[in-house]
Structures are given as C-alpha cells and as structure tokens.
Design an enzyme around this catalytic site. Sequence first.
Site, PDB file in Angstrom:
ATOM      1  N   HIS A 257      -0.544  -5.776  -4.482  1.00  0.00           N
ATOM      2  CA  HIS A 257      -1.377  -4.581  -4.635  1.00  0.00           C
ATOM      3  C   HIS A 257      -1.292  -3.757  -3.359  1.00  0.00           C
ATOM      4  CE1 HIS A 257      -4.771  -2.002  -5.632  1.00  0.00           C
ATOM      5  NE2 HIS A 257      -4.571  -2.400  -6.873  1.00  0.00           N
ATOM      6  N   ASP A 308      -3.458  -6.793 -13.795  1.00  0.00           N
ATOM      7  CA  ASP A 308      -2.528  -6.859 -14.922  1.00  0.00           C
ATOM      8  C   ASP A 308      -2.105  -8.284 -15.282  1.00  0.00           C
ATOM      9  OD1 ASP A 308      -2.257  -4.144 -15.632  1.00  0.00           O
ATOM     10  OD2 ASP A 308      -1.003  -3.789 -13.878  1.00  0.00           O
TER      11      ASP A 308
HETATM   12  C1  LIG Z   1      -3.053  -1.608 -12.275  1.00  0.00           C
HETATM   13  C2  LIG Z   1      -2.033  -1.690 -11.267  1.00  0.00           C
HETATM   14  O1  LIG Z   1      -1.357  -0.736 -11.040  1.00  0.00           O
HETATM   15  S1  LIG Z   1      -1.943  -3.110 -10.356  1.00  0.00           S
HETATM   16  C3  LIG Z   1      -0.230  -3.192  -9.893  1.00  0.00           C
HETATM   17  C4  LIG Z   1       0.628  -3.486 -11.083  1.00  0.00           C
HETATM   18  N1  LIG Z   1       2.043  -3.623 -10.696  1.00  0.00           N
HETATM   19  C5  LIG Z   1       2.652  -4.823 -10.635  1.00  0.00           C
HETATM   20  O2  LIG Z   1       2.068  -5.875 -10.866  1.00  0.00           O
HETATM   21  C6  LIG Z   1       4.113  -4.767 -10.276  1.00  0.00           C
HETATM   22  C7  LIG Z   1       4.456  -5.797  -9.210  1.00  0.00           C
HETATM   23  N2  LIG Z   1       3.870  -5.430  -7.924  1.00  0.00           N
HETATM   24  C8  LIG Z   1       4.459  -4.477  -7.129  1.00  0.00           C
HETATM   25  O3  LIG Z   1       5.519  -3.939  -7.439  1.00  0.00           O
HETATM   26  C9  LIG Z   1       3.766  -4.113  -5.831  1.00  0.00           C
HETATM   27  O4  LIG Z   1       3.011  -5.186  -5.342  1.00  0.00           O
HETATM   28  C10 LIG Z   1       2.858  -2.865  -5.984  1.00  0.00           C
HETATM   29  C11 LIG Z   1       3.635  -1.725  -6.627  1.00  0.00           C
HETATM   30  C12 LIG Z   1       1.665  -3.196  -6.866  1.00  0.00           C
HETATM   31  C13 LIG Z   1       2.355  -2.441  -4.612  1.00  0.00           C
HETATM   32  O5  LIG Z   1       3.437  -1.949  -3.945  1.00  0.00           O
HETATM   33  P1  LIG Z   1       3.516  -1.600  -2.378  1.00  0.00           P
HETATM   34  O6  LIG Z   1       2.189  -1.535  -1.772  1.00  0.00           O
HETATM   35  O7  LIG Z   1       4.381  -0.399  -2.279  1.00  0.00           O
HETATM   36  O8  LIG Z   1       4.236  -2.854  -1.797  1.00  0.00           O
HETATM   37  P2  LIG Z   1       5.813  -3.043  -1.738  1.00  0.00           P
HETATM   38  O9  LIG Z   1       6.429  -2.910  -3.071  1.00  0.00           O
HETATM   39  O10 LIG Z   1       6.338  -2.182  -0.626  1.00  0.00           O
HETATM   40  O11 LIG Z   1       5.848  -4.559  -1.319  1.00  0.00           O
HETATM   41  C14 LIG Z   1       5.708  -5.055   0.019  1.00  0.00           C
HETATM   42  C15 LIG Z   1       6.515  -6.338   0.116  1.00  0.00           C
HETATM   43  O12 LIG Z   1       5.973  -7.315  -0.761  1.00  0.00           O
HETATM   44  C16 LIG Z   1       6.914  -7.650  -1.786  1.00  0.00           C
HETATM   45  N3  LIG Z   1       6.230  -7.649  -3.071  1.00  0.00           N
HETATM   46  C17 LIG Z   1       5.187  -6.864  -3.434  1.00  0.00           C
HETATM   47  N4  LIG Z   1       4.839  -7.148  -4.690  1.00  0.00           N
HETATM   48  C18 LIG Z   1       5.660  -8.118  -5.105  1.00  0.00           C
HETATM   49  C19 LIG Z   1       5.768  -8.812  -6.311  1.00  0.00           C
HETATM   50  N5  LIG Z   1       4.969  -8.546  -7.341  1.00  0.00           N
HETATM   51  N6  LIG Z   1       6.719  -9.751  -6.407  1.00  0.00           N
HETATM   52  C20 LIG Z   1       7.537 -10.026  -5.379  1.00  0.00           C
HETATM   53  N7  LIG Z   1       7.483  -9.382  -4.215  1.00  0.00           N
HETATM   54  C21 LIG Z   1       6.546  -8.444  -4.078  1.00  0.00           C
HETATM   55  C22 LIG Z   1       7.951  -6.536  -1.767  1.00  0.00           C
HETATM   56  O13 LIG Z   1       9.179  -6.953  -2.245  1.00  0.00           O
HETATM   57  C23 LIG Z   1       7.968  -6.162  -0.303  1.00  0.00           C
HETATM   58  O14 LIG Z   1       8.715  -7.134   0.376  1.00  0.00           O
HETATM   59  P3  LIG Z   1       9.648  -6.711   1.645  1.00  0.00           P
HETATM   60  O15 LIG Z   1       8.686  -6.178   2.663  1.00  0.00           O
HETATM   61  O16 LIG Z   1      10.306  -7.986   1.998  1.00  0.00           O
HETATM   62  O17 LIG Z   1      10.580  -5.666   1.132  1.00  0.00           O
HETATM   63  O1  LIG Z   2      -5.275   0.980  -7.465  1.00  0.00           O
HETATM   64  C1  LIG Z   2      -4.077   0.819  -7.730  1.00  0.00           C
HETATM   65  O2  LIG Z   2      -3.145   1.134  -6.964  1.00  0.00           O
HETATM   66  C2  LIG Z   2      -3.680   0.198  -9.015  1.00  0.00           C
HETATM   67  C3  LIG Z   2      -4.779  -0.507  -9.725  1.00  0.00           C
HETATM   68  O3  LIG Z   2      -5.113  -1.624  -9.442  1.00  0.00           O
HETATM   69  C4  LIG Z   2      -5.490   0.218 -10.764  1.00  0.00           C
HETATM   70  O4  LIG Z   2      -5.199   1.400 -10.997  1.00  0.00           O
HETATM   71  O5  LIG Z   2      -6.369  -0.376 -11.417  1.00  0.00           O
END
Ligand SMILES: CC(=O)SCCNC(=O)CCNC(=O)[C@H](O)C(C)(C)COP(=O)(O)OP(=O)(O)OC[C@H]1O[C@@H](n2cnc3c(N)ncnc32)[C@H](O)[C@@H]1OP(=O)(O)O
Ligand SMILES: O=C([O-])CC(=O)C(=O)O
Length: 371
Positions: A257, A308
């Site tokens: 997150h 999620d």
């Molecule tokens: C309701 C919602 O929107 S909740 C989020 C729903 N999305 C997901 O579950 C998709 C999976 N999760 C992700 O892609 C990310 O954690 C996000 C998009 C939620 C947050 O993204 P950001 O804050 O931009 O973090 P970012 O993607 O830069 O990740 C930082 C590091 O953690 C790692 N990381 C973050 N999430 C994950 C994951 N789910 N699985 C594996 N590695 C991860 C990244 O690969 C990155 O590693 P690095 O520094 O070695 O390159």
């Molecule tokens: O806040 C965020 O980036 C994503 C999330 O968890 C939501 O929208 O519920």
Amino acid sequence: MSTTRGLEGVVATSSSVSSIIDDVLTYQGYNIDDLAENASFEEVIFLLWNGRLPKRSELDELTKQLAENMEVPKEVFDYMKAYPVDKVHPMAALRTAISQLGLYDEAADEMTEEANKQKAIRLQAKIPAVVTGFSRIREGKEPIAPKKELSFAANFLYMLKGEEPDETSETAFNKALVLHADHELNASTFTARVCVATLSDIYSGVTAAIGALKGPLHGGANERVMAMLMEIGNTDNVEPYIRKAIDNKEKIMGFGHRVYKQGDPRAKHLREMSKKLTGITGESKWYDMSIKIEEMVTSEKGLPPNVDFYSASVYHSLGIDHDLFTPIFATSRVSGWIAHILEQYSNNRLIRPRAEYVGPEKQTYVPVDER
Ligand SMILES: CC(=O)SCCNC(=O)CCNC(=O)[C@H](O)C(C)(C)COP(=O)(O)OP(=O)(O)OC[C@H]1O[C@@H](n2cnc3c(N)ncnc32)[C@H](O)[C@@H]1OP(=O)(O)O
Ligand SMILES: O=C([O-])CC(=O)C(=O)O
C-alpha cells in the site's frame, strides 16, 4: 523544479471526508473499526456527505430517497444489450453506463448545491441496478427491479441473484460496503477531484473515477487476487507459487500500500469475514490458502495485505462472479467519490500541477520529405 514519483507523500488538498493517520482510518472522525461493526452503509453515505451521523428521521429520508431513485432508464439496459457482452468487462460496462446515465439526467449540468445533492442521490441509488443489470443481461436474463423495502446491501444481492439474501450474507455485504466507502486521496478519488475541479459535472467526475479504479494497482486487484487463488488451487501449492513470484519479483496482488506501512486496518475485518463465510460454504480452502499467502508475503517481503486481499474470498463465498468484485468496490466507493466531489465544488480551485521537462531542446523543424 523537483518531482516526487507518483506524488508519494505529496499533500494535494485538505479534506474533512476521511483520514489515514498512523495507519488508522477514520470517516469524518469515526474509526472504521467502529463503523464496520455497527453502521449500515446508508448511515455511512449520510456521514460522508454531511459530516455527521444521521438522526433516525434523516436516515429514513435518505433511505426513502435512495429507494425512489434506484431504477435505471430503460435505454441504459437496451444499450447494454447491444454491447458485445461476452467480451466486455463489467467495469468497462459500468464506466459507459454511468456516463450514459448523465445523458438522461436533465440536471446533469446544473451546478447549484441542491442540484448536485439530488444528482448524488440518483447516482448512488442507481449504481447497484447498473452493475447487477449488466450481470443479468450478459447471462441472457432481464434485470431485476429493486425492492424498495430492502436495505442497500440486500437490494444489491437481490437484484444480482433474484432472491433475497439471508441475514449473514446481507450483514457481510453491508460490512464490505462500509469498509470500501472512502479512503482519503486514493487514485480514483483524486481523479474525480481533478475532473470536477474544472467545474465539469458529477457524472464526468464519477465516470473518470471508475476508469481509475479499474486498474490492477487499485480496485482491479481484488479480481486478480481471486484469479491467483484459483491458479494456486490448494494450500500445498501456496509455498512454491509464492516463492516463484517473490524470486521473479512479481507483484503479488492484494499486498502492499502506498500509505499504510504496518497494515491496512480494513483487512482484519475482511479476514474475519472470509473465515466465517468460507466456513459456511464449506470451502475453507480459500481462507486457508489466503492465510498461508499472507504469512509468507508478510514475513518474506514485509508487505501486509490490503483491502483487496480478503475481499476476494469474501465475495467469492457470497457466490459473486469474480469480474464483479471491482464494480462492487465502485458501488461502495461512489459514496466517497461524491463526498469528495461535493467538497471540491464547495471550495474549488483548478487542479493543475507542473511537469519537470526532461525532453529534447532547441529542435528545428525539418519538412517531412527531408527527414
Ligand atoms: C484499493 C487499493 O487500491 S489497495 C492496492 C491494490 N493493489 C494491489 O494490491 C496491487 C499490488 N500492490 C502494488 O502494486 C503496490 O503495493 C501498490 C500499487 C498498492 C503501492 O505501490 P507503491 O507505493 O508505488 O509501491 P511500489 O510499487 O513502488 O513498491 C515498492 C516496492 O515494494 C514492492 N512491492 C510493492 N507491492 C508489492 C506486491 N504486491 N508484491 C510484490 N512486491 C511489491 C515493489 O516491487 C517495490 O520493490 P523495489 O523497491 O524492490 O522495486
Ligand atoms: O488509498 C489507496 O491508495 C488505495 C486504497 O486502499 C483505497 O482506495 O481504498
């Protein structure tokens, strides 16, 4: 000029709708734990739009207004019937249908506070009929008209399946709606605010937000969590599957997150619901697999589950098609989008940041045949 990738940590607006402070989520100052245990989704809608919980008479009035506005113009369903339904994702159908609803709202471009509040009710009321109507139409069935006496949560499940839900399903679904209703300046809410800050209309703001929620890094993750669980298949396969994903540096859906670092406070409620519902359906393997995945991803990657992750096995246990998970998220989140849209209108300024230019400079135009 300096940039912050993905606007991480940037405070882009002030808001009184919801807050995330030290990993605690509140709606208008009410802790989400308290609301998840006690509130109806209708109360949460009122709270987000008015800044306080409703009195009984106010709740009754909102419930009545929602019930009176639930039906969708026939044209929206007629148009859906012409979609290539077996190829269209329900989030794409929802995006189009919400935009289309604006065509049948004579007040779509009226910008008074009262007109916007009325449109807010119409939009919130109609979204369950749109989501469930598309689901029925693609199965070759007719949409089911809402029952005015049912709660918002029960009506959704009724219109989806054609039979009223039992109390356990209604309670679980209501809780899921409460948990998804708002979340500070997440990507789809920011999208909605950017859109309406041009003084565009509420239908445009919600349509834009649906587009943003659809992506797998945001609301689209819940459907993909279920796809992962299906692919893994059983608890014995969890270890090799997740090991491979970690080694290949793949994103594991439902984890991580941008804001929460210790964990998403909504996940524990959904975890509990997943345990209970999978127990009832006799398919506790979805919960057992999820627990095993959580243990591994948390200990090895330090990434806790987000909202999620467990919502996938919750919705699956309620017998809901997997590609409807994100439209259900939208059905709840529209309440938060609208709260933010109304807040934006009430103190508006165009949202227009800058970009640091990193492209080529001092280029001279060369006629096309001389290049
Ligand atoms: C309701 C919602 O929107 S909740 C989020 C729903 N999305 C997901 O579950 C998709 C999976 N999760 C992700 O892609 C990310 O954690 C996000 C998009 C939620 C947050 O993204 P950001 O804050 O931009 O973090 P970012 O993607 O830069 O990740 C930082 C590091 O953690 C790692 N990381 C973050 N999430 C994950 C994951 N789910 N699985 C594996 N590695 C991860 C990244 O690969 C990155 O590693 P690095 O520094 O070695 O390159
Ligand atoms: O806040 C965020 O980036 C994503 C999330 O968890 C939501 O929208 O519920």
